[in-house]
Every structure is written in structure tokens, then in C-alpha cells.
Design an enzyme around this catalytic site. Structure first.
Site, short mmCIF file in Angstrom:
data_model
loop_
_atom_site.label_atom_id
_atom_site.label_comp_id
_atom_site.label_asym_id
_atom_site.label_seq_id
_atom_site.Cartn_x
_atom_site.Cartn_y
_atom_site.Cartn_z
CD1 TRP A 166 -8.84 -7.12 -4.11
CD2 TRP A 166 -10.00 -5.57 -4.54
NE1 TRP A 166 -7.90 -6.06 -3.77
CE2 TRP A 166 -8.90 -4.99 -4.18
CE3 TRP A 166 -10.83 -4.66 -5.46
CZ2 TRP A 166 -9.24 -4.16 -3.27
CZ3 TRP A 166 -10.88 -3.26 -4.64
CH2 TRP A 166 -9.91 -2.98 -3.53
CG ASP A 196 -14.87 -0.09 0.49
OD1 ASP A 196 -13.59 0.20 1.01
OD2 ASP A 196 -15.11 -1.06 1.28
CE LYS A 198 -13.83 -1.40 5.32
NZ LYS A 198 -13.02 -0.98 4.78
CG HIS A 259 -6.30 2.85 5.32
ND1 HIS A 259 -6.89 2.18 4.54
CD2 HIS A 259 -6.52 4.22 6.05
CE1 HIS A 259 -8.30 2.24 5.37
NE2 HIS A 259 -7.61 3.25 6.10
N PRO A 262 -1.47 0.25 3.42
CG PRO A 262 -1.42 0.94 0.80
CD PRO A 262 -0.64 0.95 2.80
CB SER A 263 -5.01 -4.85 3.27
OG SER A 263 -5.27 -4.10 4.59
CG HIS A 266 -3.83 -0.75 -7.95
ND1 HIS A 266 -3.01 -1.52 -9.19
CD2 HIS A 266 -4.29 0.52 -7.69
CE1 HIS A 266 -3.61 -0.05 -9.50
NE2 HIS A 266 -4.58 0.52 -8.84
CG LEU A 267 -2.21 5.50 -4.50
CD1 LEU A 267 -1.48 5.74 -3.72
CD2 LEU A 267 -2.11 6.77 -5.82
CG HIS A 268 -6.96 1.95 -2.14
ND1 HIS A 268 -5.66 1.34 -2.51
CD2 HIS A 268 -6.75 2.08 -1.17
CE1 HIS A 268 -5.38 0.75 -1.02
NE2 HIS A 268 -6.49 0.80 -0.29
P1 M7G Z 1 -6.73 -0.67 2.28
O1 M7G Z 1 -6.44 0.14 2.88
O2 M7G Z 1 -5.78 -1.00 1.15
O3 M7G Z 1 -7.07 -2.45 3.35
O4 M7G Z 1 -8.16 -0.85 1.68
P2 M7G Z 1 -8.66 -1.95 4.72
O5 M7G Z 1 -8.99 -3.27 4.14
O6 M7G Z 1 -7.08 -2.94 5.42
O7 M7G Z 1 -8.70 -1.21 4.82
C1 M7G Z 1 -8.98 -1.38 0.41
C2 M7G Z 1 -9.97 -0.88 0.18
O8 M7G Z 1 -10.99 -1.75 -0.67
C3 M7G Z 1 -10.93 -1.36 1.65
O9 M7G Z 1 -12.02 -0.77 2.28
C4 M7G Z 1 -11.95 -2.58 1.62
O10 M7G Z 1 -13.73 -2.66 1.89
C5 M7G Z 1 -11.99 -2.80 -0.42
N1 M7G Z 1 -12.16 -3.24 -0.83
C6 M7G Z 1 -11.57 -4.58 -1.06
N2 M7G Z 1 -12.14 -5.68 -1.30
C7 M7G Z 1 -11.17 -7.15 -1.87
C8 M7G Z 1 -13.16 -5.12 -2.49
C9 M7G Z 1 -13.88 -5.41 -3.47
O11 M7G Z 1 -14.01 -7.06 -4.32
N3 M7G Z 1 -14.50 -4.28 -3.52
C10 M7G Z 1 -14.99 -2.81 -3.56
N4 M7G Z 1 -15.77 -2.66 -4.35
N5 M7G Z 1 -13.94 -3.21 -2.39
C11 M7G Z 1 -13.09 -3.93 -2.28
#
Ligand code: M7G
Length: 328
Positions: A166, A196, A198, A259, A262-263, A266-268
Site C-alpha cells: 500500500w 491517514d 483513520k 512509532h 511501527p506496524s 517503511h519509514l513514515h
Molecule cells: P504504523 O505505526 O506502522 O502502524 O502506522 P499502526 O497502524 O499500528 O499505527 C501506519 C499508519 O498508516 C497508520 O496510522 C495507519 O492508519 C496508516 N495506514 C495504513 N494503511 C494500510 C493505509 C493506507 O492504505 N492508506 C493510508 N493513507 N494510510 C494507511
């Protein structure tokens, strides 16, 4: 008080709704075949929160041959939209008086559909790991040294972690291209800023955007060194500027953080409204980007030296690995 967004989200949402209506609410993008919400059958409740008005469901879609494919469905009552609040009292609706005692009374309202939206997020097909992520579990804190990272965490995340397709879809404009708020296209110091998953973009109270870096070789905070400072400074500076320009939210009202763990490896960077108690914004998981930058400027190897704390659910395989190593 801000009551409307500086630009765009509302009209864009209308466009999306019209598109969706044309498709009969069908989801057509991505690897999964087109489906509608009504194709999904609830199997069980994974977790719910009366406070957050959210429920996480394990659902399935029954195929033509009769076998089910797992899905996760998250249903969440959306926050109030300031401009629609007066309508809640005015619009004719069934307002039932439940109790009245002296100066206190409680009504139950059944608002018209446009005032009682529910956001549904679907993960389909969902892996066992997605289902586990949302299942309510006992949680423990891990204190991970650099050696623990090298010996336990890194081999584990290399062997199994969530797909980051994604993320690549966003970076390559194969998905969410029309949602991009800002992009710095530089391959080593650039990034893409998008709302995001969410955030429904209807109100600023729960504003939530993420910056995804173009570089694909940085998994998490643990990989960062002073070499990445120009990239991190770009994310911080340009992210703040883009958000004030588009949404009118000043940087003093943003919580900008990474985080750990992270889940998605890939750095975000997360950008959330300061007044919003976003999931994962607590001290055991969130690292403010401004602090990360300062730490790296002081010591390039800061994140390869210090121990980091993070929560793990008791049933997670990584937790078992830490237990086996006698670290819990
Ligand atoms: P994380 O810290 O890796 O994991 O953050 P977490 O979900 O345990 O917090 C990843 C962030 O990417 C989260 O805030 C997710 O809501 C967001 N996210 C995940 N996906 C699969 C998508 C997506 O497909 N599109 C967008 N825009 N955000 C996403």
C-alpha cells in the site's frame, strides 16, 4: 475557533461519494476483486470500545464455491461536524425523552442518515496477522537493547511483517494519488504526505496525516543516523507548512512523531491534531520527530546505542521470542 477547513476536503469527499454511488458502493481498486459491504458476513467481534464508539470485526466473504475469505471491518461513529450540529436539534426526528428529574433530562435522538454517519474501514483479504492486530489482548512492555534488536527483532521482522504494498502504491501514484497533500519528489530526501486511513477529513478535531518517505531502505527509527537528517528536516518543515496551508492548523497544534515499533517497516511519520488522543500517541510508542532530529544531530548512532521500549501483545510471536530469550 476554526469551523471549516481552509481548502478542499469537503468537495473532494462529495466526488468520492458520487463515484461510489455510481459503483453501488463497490470497492474496485487494488488486488482484491470488486465487492460491496453487504457481501461481508460478521464472524465475531474482535474488540470494541464504548468510549471510542468503535468496533473491530472479523468478517468473511463467501466465494462462489462456498468457502470464506477473511476480512477485518472497523466500524466507527464519526466525530460531530461543527456546521451540522444545529441541525441535530432542529431537523424533525424522533427525539425520545428517556428520563426527567428536576433540571436533568436525557433524550435519545434518531438523526437522519446525513447526521449519523458511520465510517467503515475494510481490510480484505485480511491475513491472520491483521486479525491478531485488532483482537483484544493482554499487552506487555519490552525493553529492547541494540543487541536485542539485532538478535531478536530484526531477524523476526525480516521473516514476517505486514506487506507494505500500500505504501509503494502511494509512492508510485497507483493509489490515493488524488489525496496527496504535499510531495517532495527527491528520491533520497523527499516524501509524500497523505491523509491517514483513520481520518475521514470531515473535521479537523481528529486530523491525521502520514508522511511516507521515498527511500525504501529505512525500516524504522532503529535505522536512522545523521545521514538521514536532511530527509527528516524536510518532512518536519514541509509537512508543517503543507498542513497550515491546506487545513489552517498551525504547527504548534500538531503532534509529529514516529512509532516504535511501527506496524509497517517503511519509514513514515505521523501528523495528528494535538487535541486528538490518537491511538499510538502515548509515551510507550511515540517518538517526537523534533526530538529524533536533535538526538541524531547530537549523536549519529543514537538509535543504534540506546534501548527502546515498546508494547507487544502477549500472543505475538515476537513477544514469545523475547520470552524465550529470557528478556521478559
Ligand atoms: P504504523 O505505526 O506502522 O502502524 O502506522 P499502526 O497502524 O499500528 O499505527 C501506519 C499508519 O498508516 C497508520 O496510522 C495507519 O492508519 C496508516 N495506514 C495504513 N494503511 C494500510 C493505509 C493506507 O492504505 N492508506 C493510508 N493513507 N494510510 C494507511
Amino acid at each position: 475557533m476554526r469551523d471549516t477547513m481552509a481548502e478542499g476536503p469537503q468537495p473532494k469527499r462529495k466526488r468520492e461519494e458520487e463515484e461510489e454511488a455510481k459503483n453501488g458502493g463497490a470497492v474496485t481498486q487494488g488486488a482484491a476483486a470488486a465487492f460491496t459491504l453487504s457481501d461481508l458476513r460478521v464472524r465475531r467481534i474482535l474488540r470494541e470500545s464504548a468510549r471510542d464508539k468503535i468496533v473491530f470485526l472479523h468478517a468473511e466473504r463467501i466465494g462462489l464455491s462456498g468457502e470464506g475469505t477473511d476480512a477485518v471491518v472497523i466500524l466507527e461513529k464519526t466525530p460531530f461536524q461543527e456546521e451540522k450540529i444545529p441541525d441535530l436539534l432542529k431537523k424533525p426526528m424522533n427525539a425520545e425523552l428517556q428520563m426527567h428529574n428536576d433540571i436533568y433530562c436525557t433524550f435519545y435522538l434518531s438523526p437522519p442518515p446525513e447526521l449519523s454517519e458511520i465510517k467503515a474501514t475494510v481490510v480484505y483479504p485480511a491475513t491472520e496477522k491483521h486479525i491478531q492486530k485488532y483482537l483484544r489482548q493482554e499487552v506487555h512492555l519490552i525493553r529492547e537493547t541494540w543487541e536485542d534488536y539485532k538478535n531478536i527483532t530484526l531477524p523476526f521482522i525480516q521473516s514476517q511483517s505486514f506487506s507494505i504494498q500500500w505504501v509503494y502504491n502511494i509512492l508510485e501514484k497507483k493509489a490515493e494519488a488524488d489525496r496527496i497533500v504535499h510531495e517532495n519528489p527527491d528520491p533520497s530526501n523527499g516524501f509524500v504526505l497523505v491523509p491517514d486511513l483513520k481520518w475521514n477529513q470531515n473535521q479537523l478535531e481528529d486530523l491525521y496525516l502520514i508522511a511516507l518517505v521515498h527511500r525504501r531502505d529505512i525500516k524504522s527509527l532503529r535505522d536512522l543516523t545523521a545521514e538521514h537528517l536532511p530527509l527528516l528536516r524536510n518532512v518536519l518543515q514541509e509537512g508543517k507548512e503543507a498542513i497550515v496551508k491546506r487545513f489552517g492548523v498551525p504547527s504548534s497544534q500538531l503532534r509529529i512523531y514516529l512509532h516504535y515499533q511501527p506496524s509497517y517497516q517503511h519509514l513514515h511519520v505521523h501528523f495528528t491534531a494535538l487535541g486528538y488522543d490518537a491511538p499510538g500517541s502515548s509515551v510507550e510508542r511515540a517518538h517526537l520527530l523534533a526530538d529524533v532530529i536533535d538526538n541524531l544531530a547530537m549523536d549519529s548512532m543514537y538509535y543504534q546505542k540506546r534501548a527502546l521500549t515498546f508494547p507487544l501483545r502477549a500472543d505475538e510471536p515476537l513477544f514469545k521470542k523475547f520470552q524465550e530469550a529470557g528478556k521478559v
